[in-house]
Design a protein around this motif. Structure first.
Motif, PDB file in Angstrom:
ATOM      1  N   PRO A  14      31.656 -37.183 -19.515  1.00  0.00           N
ATOM      2  CA  PRO A  14      31.231 -35.834 -19.884  1.00  0.00           C
ATOM      3  C   PRO A  14      31.430 -34.869 -18.715  1.00  0.00           C
ATOM      4  CG  PRO A  14      29.318 -37.210 -19.472  1.00  0.00           C
ATOM      5  CD  PRO A  14      30.535 -38.087 -19.343  1.00  0.00           C
ATOM      6  N   VAL A  15      31.961 -33.692 -19.029  1.00  0.00           N
ATOM      7  CA  VAL A  15      32.154 -32.636 -18.042  1.00  0.00           C
ATOM      8  C   VAL A  15      31.620 -31.352 -18.664  1.00  0.00           C
ATOM      9  CG1 VAL A  15      33.867 -31.289 -16.752  1.00  0.00           C
ATOM     10  CG2 VAL A  15      34.179 -33.744 -17.040  1.00  0.00           C
ATOM     11  N   ILE A  16      30.832 -30.603 -17.921  1.00  0.00           N
ATOM     12  CA  ILE A  16      30.266 -29.354 -18.419  1.00  0.00           C
ATOM     13  C   ILE A  16      31.004 -28.200 -17.751  1.00  0.00           C
ATOM     14  CG2 ILE A  16      28.195 -27.938 -18.569  1.00  0.00           C
ATOM     15  CD1 ILE A  16      26.656 -30.672 -18.509  1.00  0.00           C
ATOM     16  N   VAL A  17      31.583 -27.322 -18.568  1.00  0.00           N
ATOM     17  CA  VAL A  17      32.367 -26.193 -18.064  1.00  0.00           C
ATOM     18  C   VAL A  17      31.657 -24.886 -18.405  1.00  0.00           C
ATOM     19  CG1 VAL A  17      34.566 -27.411 -18.182  1.00  0.00           C
ATOM     20  CG2 VAL A  17      33.783 -26.110 -20.154  1.00  0.00           C
ATOM     21  N   ARG A  18      31.941 -23.864 -17.613  1.00  0.00           N
ATOM     22  CA  ARG A  18      31.344 -22.539 -17.821  1.00  0.00           C
ATOM     23  C   ARG A  18      32.290 -21.486 -17.263  1.00  0.00           C
ATOM     24  NH1 ARG A  18      25.540 -20.619 -17.833  1.00  0.00           N
ATOM     25  NH2 ARG A  18      25.676 -18.442 -17.247  1.00  0.00           N
ATOM     26  N   LEU A  19      32.364 -20.341 -17.933  1.00  0.00           N
ATOM     27  CA  LEU A  19      33.177 -19.213 -17.481  1.00  0.00           C
ATOM     28  C   LEU A  19      32.306 -17.969 -17.508  1.00  0.00           C
ATOM     29  CD1 LEU A  19      35.894 -17.869 -16.746  1.00  0.00           C
ATOM     30  CD2 LEU A  19      36.407 -17.787 -19.197  1.00  0.00           C
ATOM     31  N   ASP A  20      32.192 -17.305 -16.372  1.00  0.00           N
ATOM     32  CA  ASP A  20      31.423 -16.065 -16.254  1.00  0.00           C
ATOM     33  C   ASP A  20      32.348 -14.959 -15.772  1.00  0.00           C
ATOM     34  OD1 ASP A  20      28.547 -16.862 -16.728  1.00  0.00           O
ATOM     35  OD2 ASP A  20      29.077 -18.269 -15.149  1.00  0.00           O
ATOM     36  N   ILE A  21      32.425 -13.862 -16.538  1.00  0.00           N
ATOM     37  CA  ILE A  21      33.204 -12.695 -16.130  1.00  0.00           C
ATOM     38  C   ILE A  21      32.353 -11.459 -16.421  1.00  0.00           C
ATOM     39  CG2 ILE A  21      35.347 -11.400 -16.340  1.00  0.00           C
ATOM     40  CD1 ILE A  21      36.668 -13.884 -17.492  1.00  0.00           C
ATOM     41  N   PRO A  22      31.757 -10.849 -15.406  1.00  0.00           N
ATOM     42  CA  PRO A  22      30.939  -9.658 -15.635  1.00  0.00           C
ATOM     43  C   PRO A  22      31.781  -8.483 -16.139  1.00  0.00           C
ATOM     44  CG  PRO A  22      30.739 -10.448 -13.357  1.00  0.00           C
ATOM     45  CD  PRO A  22      31.804 -11.254 -14.020  1.00  0.00           C
ATOM     46  N   GLY A  23      31.147  -7.582 -16.878  1.00  0.00           N
ATOM     47  CA  GLY A  23      31.828  -6.377 -17.330  1.00  0.00           C
ATOM     48  C   GLY A  23      32.408  -6.476 -18.728  1.00  0.00           C
ATOM     49  N   PHE A  24      32.298  -7.620 -19.372  1.00  0.00           N
ATOM     50  CA  PHE A  24      32.790  -7.763 -20.739  1.00  0.00           C
ATOM     51  C   PHE A  24      31.635  -7.640 -21.715  1.00  0.00           C
ATOM     52  CE2 PHE A  24      36.432  -9.502 -18.647  1.00  0.00           C
ATOM     53  CZ  PHE A  24      37.482  -9.254 -19.501  1.00  0.00           C
ATOM     54  N   THR A  25      31.901  -6.990 -22.852  1.00  0.00           N
ATOM     55  CA  THR A  25      30.922  -6.838 -23.910  1.00  0.00           C
ATOM     56  C   THR A  25      31.372  -7.658 -25.107  1.00  0.00           C
ATOM     57  OG1 THR A  25      30.423  -4.599 -23.178  1.00  0.00           O
ATOM     58  CG2 THR A  25      29.778  -5.163 -25.428  1.00  0.00           C
ATOM     59  N   TYR A  26      30.447  -8.414 -25.681  1.00  0.00           N
ATOM     60  CA  TYR A  26      30.749  -9.188 -26.882  1.00  0.00           C
ATOM     61  C   TYR A  26      31.039  -8.224 -28.033  1.00  0.00           C
ATOM     62  CZ  TYR A  26      29.986 -12.126 -30.964  1.00  0.00           C
ATOM     63  OH  TYR A  26      30.132 -12.768 -32.165  1.00  0.00           O
TER      64      TYR A  26
END
Length: 154
Positions: A14-26
């Motif tokens: 198991p590998v846990i991944v995450r991507l954070d990019i500030p300034g984006f709106t859903y």
């Protein structure tokens, strides 16, 4: 993101991944190649962006910004092996005039509950711009479809 000089017993990890990019709106959900993606924008007239992650090109998984996702990574027994996890940005045309945005900088991170020594993070740079041939057509009205064009940025 690459894991280098690894030593694994082999089998799924198991590998846990995450991507954070500030300034984006859903913005909302969109369908592409049979998958449902969360789409994001930097402004009302910017392109829509969606993200996915994969270690095997046949197993691409949509990734939401700011959320962790566990993937099962198939490893082989041995020492000094290199494994790669790929993050991809999909750029969708909204149709009509759109503005390119600045170059957002984010961070990708990886955690391995089984092998904590592999935990790592790296910067993620995203530079996207539209050319006229990537503009999708947009139709209006009840029940009509919207067509989009996508381009991948790895």
């Amino acid at each position: 993101m690459a894991m280098r000089k690894c030593s694994f017993p082999g089998g799924p990890s198991p590998v846990i991944v995450r991507l954070d990019i500030p300034g984006f709106t859903y913005v909302g959900e969109l369908q592409y190649e049979g998958r449902t993606y969360a789409s994001y924008a930097t402004s009302a007239d910017s392109a829509l962006l969606a993200f996915d992650v994969y270690w095997n090109a046949l197993d691409r998984r949509p990734l939401r910004l700011g959320e962790e996702m566990e993937i099962m990574y198939e490893t082989h027994a041995g020492d000094d092996l290199q494994y790669t996890i790929n993050y991809t940005a999909l750029v969708f045309s909204r149709g009509g005039q759109m503005q390119s945005s600045g170059i957002p900088t984010g961070e990708v991170s990886l955690r391995s509950p089984t092998y904590p020594g592999l935990d790592s993070s790296a910067y993620y740079y995203l530079a996207h711009a539209f050319s006229p041939d990537l503009q999708g057509g947009r139709t209006g009205g009840s029940g009509e479809e919207e067509s989009t064009s996508a381009r991948e940025i790895s």
